[in-house]
Design a protein around this motif. Structure first.
Motif, short mmCIF file in Angstrom:
data_model
loop_
_atom_site.label_atom_id
_atom_site.label_comp_id
_atom_site.label_asym_id
_atom_site.label_seq_id
_atom_site.Cartn_x
_atom_site.Cartn_y
_atom_site.Cartn_z
N TYR A 95 0.84 -1.31 -0.51
CA TYR A 95 -0.13 0.46 -0.01
C TYR A 95 0.98 1.01 -0.01
N PHE A 96 0.46 2.43 -0.79
CA PHE A 96 1.26 3.82 -0.99
C PHE A 96 0.69 4.65 -1.17
N ARG A 97 0.11 5.05 -0.01
CA ARG A 97 0.10 6.76 0.37
C ARG A 97 1.20 8.04 -0.36
N ASN A 98 -0.35 8.89 -0.88
CA ASN A 98 0.49 10.06 -1.44
C ASN A 98 1.96 9.92 -2.10
N GLN A 99 2.55 8.43 -2.59
CA GLN A 99 3.25 8.33 -2.99
C GLN A 99 5.07 7.35 -2.40
N ALA A 100 4.54 7.57 -1.18
CA ALA A 100 5.19 6.51 -0.47
C ALA A 100 4.70 5.92 0.37
N PRO A 101 5.36 4.42 0.78
CA PRO A 101 5.32 3.31 0.78
C PRO A 101 5.23 3.20 2.54
N ILE A 102 3.77 2.63 2.86
CA ILE A 102 3.24 2.86 4.08
C ILE A 102 3.12 0.89 4.45
N ASP A 103 3.03 0.38 4.17
CA ASP A 103 2.71 -1.35 4.53
C ASP A 103 2.68 -2.32 3.71
N ASP A 104 4.28 -2.56 3.54
CA ASP A 104 4.52 -3.86 2.80
C ASP A 104 3.81 -5.62 3.01
N SER A 105 3.67 -5.91 3.83
CA SER A 105 3.67 -6.36 5.07
C SER A 105 2.84 -7.20 4.66
N GLY A 106 1.93 -7.34 3.03
CA GLY A 106 2.10 -8.75 2.71
C GLY A 106 2.65 -9.41 1.32
N MET A 107 3.74 -8.18 1.18
CA MET A 107 4.74 -8.25 0.45
C MET A 107 5.93 -9.90 -0.03
N PRO A 108 6.34 -10.71 -0.90
CA PRO A 108 6.85 -11.94 -0.35
C PRO A 108 8.38 -11.27 -0.34
N LYS A 109 9.20 -11.71 0.82
CA LYS A 109 10.28 -10.70 1.13
C LYS A 109 11.56 -11.20 0.01
N GLU A 110 11.46 -11.70 -0.67
CA GLU A 110 12.55 -11.73 -2.38
C GLU A 110 11.93 -11.95 -3.59
N ARG A 111 12.35 -11.31 -3.96
CA ARG A 111 12.33 -10.99 -5.41
C ARG A 111 11.38 -10.09 -5.20
N PHE A 112 10.11 -9.46 -4.86
CA PHE A 112 9.62 -8.84 -4.98
C PHE A 112 9.18 -7.00 -4.54
N SER A 113 9.18 -6.12 -5.04
CA SER A 113 9.21 -4.80 -4.42
C SER A 113 8.40 -4.52 -5.51
N ALA A 114 7.92 -3.04 -5.24
CA ALA A 114 6.69 -2.26 -5.83
C ALA A 114 7.03 -0.33 -5.52
N GLN A 115 6.99 -0.25 -6.43
CA GLN A 115 7.50 1.46 -6.08
C GLN A 115 6.00 2.68 -7.02
N MET A 116 6.30 3.82 -6.82
CA MET A 116 6.01 4.88 -7.00
C MET A 116 6.10 5.70 -6.90
N PRO A 117 7.20 6.27 -8.25
CA PRO A 117 8.11 7.05 -8.40
C PRO A 117 6.68 8.19 -8.66
N ASN A 118 5.83 8.58 -9.08
CA ASN A 118 4.94 9.73 -9.51
C ASN A 118 3.77 9.28 -8.83
N GLN A 119 2.68 10.18 -8.77
CA GLN A 119 1.39 9.68 -8.75
C GLN A 119 0.49 9.60 -9.61
#
Lengths: 113, 114
Positions: free
Chosen positions: B48-72
């Motif tokens: 989950y991102f809020r205003n582009q900032a990562p807030i909660d990544d508790s559901g992301m697998p620890k390895e191999r997965f990543s998420a970004q929000m570089p702009n709105q």
């Protein structure tokens, strides 16, 4: 942890009959409860939502009442239509947290002519 | 209003390859969520991102997965070294801040890892 239980995986009904899809939940906070509907190959869409105890909420002929005493939010409709055939998900979220949705396993509703 | 846009709609990768999934939230929506849907596991929250900032990544697998929000206007979910068990429909949802009780889902990206 938090969880949502939908006991029926598959419900098949004839058009015009009433339906109730069960949803119970477990959580330590005061949650928001939701029903989402997903038609084949489409995105889930919000159908109903509630955070108010014992208040009936309605949309598109469907209705549900959040009962915190029994941790339930069953979905009902008095007369199903062919177009109601879809996958229905019950979900909850923590309004004081990140609002992530925790989904039940879903109930496939099939309405026959 | 075009709704939440996700690209590609379908992606097939070979085991070990990288997959990048794109999400364009509804204009003005500052809350962006990623979920994964499989037959076995159902719908699961990823991040989950809020205003582009990562807030909660508790559901992301620890390895191999990543998420970004570089702009709105867009968010990406990247899976490195994809495995067959990563095959799923990846759903992006957005909402207005203050109205996160109403999340609008995109059509999803169906990822198949061979």
């Amino acid at each position: 942890g938090d969880s949502v239980t939908q006991t029926e995986g598959l419900v098949t009904l004839t058009k015009g009959l009433p339906v109730m899809l069960n949803c119970t939940y477990q959580t330590t906070y005061s949650p928001f409860l939701f029903w989402y509907v997903q038609h084949l190959n489409e995105a889930p869409k919000l159908l109903l939502k509630s955070s108010t105890d014992n208040k009936r909420t309605e949309h598109q002929g469907f209705y549900a009442t959040l009962h915190k005493s029994s941790s339930s939010f069953h979905l009902q409709k008095s007369s199903v239509q062919l177009s109601d055939s879809a996958l229905y998900f019950c979900a909850l979220s923590d309004p004081s947290g990140s609002w992530q949705l925790i989904f039940g396993s879903g109930t496939q509703l099939t309405v026959m002519p | 209003n075009a709704g939440v846009i996700q690209t590609p709609r379908h992606k097939v990768t070979g085991k070990g390859q990288e997959a990048t999934l794109w999400c364009e939230p509804i204009s003005g929506h500052s809350a962006v969520f990623w979920y994964r849907q499989t037959i076995v596991q159902g719908l699961e929250f990823l991040t989950y991102f809020r205003n582009q900032a990562p807030i909660d990544d508790s559901g992301m697998p620890k390895e191999r997965f990543s998420a970004q929000m570089p702009n709105q206007s867009h968010s990406t979910l990247k899976i490195q070294s994809t495995q067959p068990q990563d095959s799923a429909v990846y759903l992006c949802a957005s909402s207005l801040l203050g109205n996160q009780d109403t999340q609008y889902f995109g059509p999803g990206t169906r990822l198949l890892v061979l």
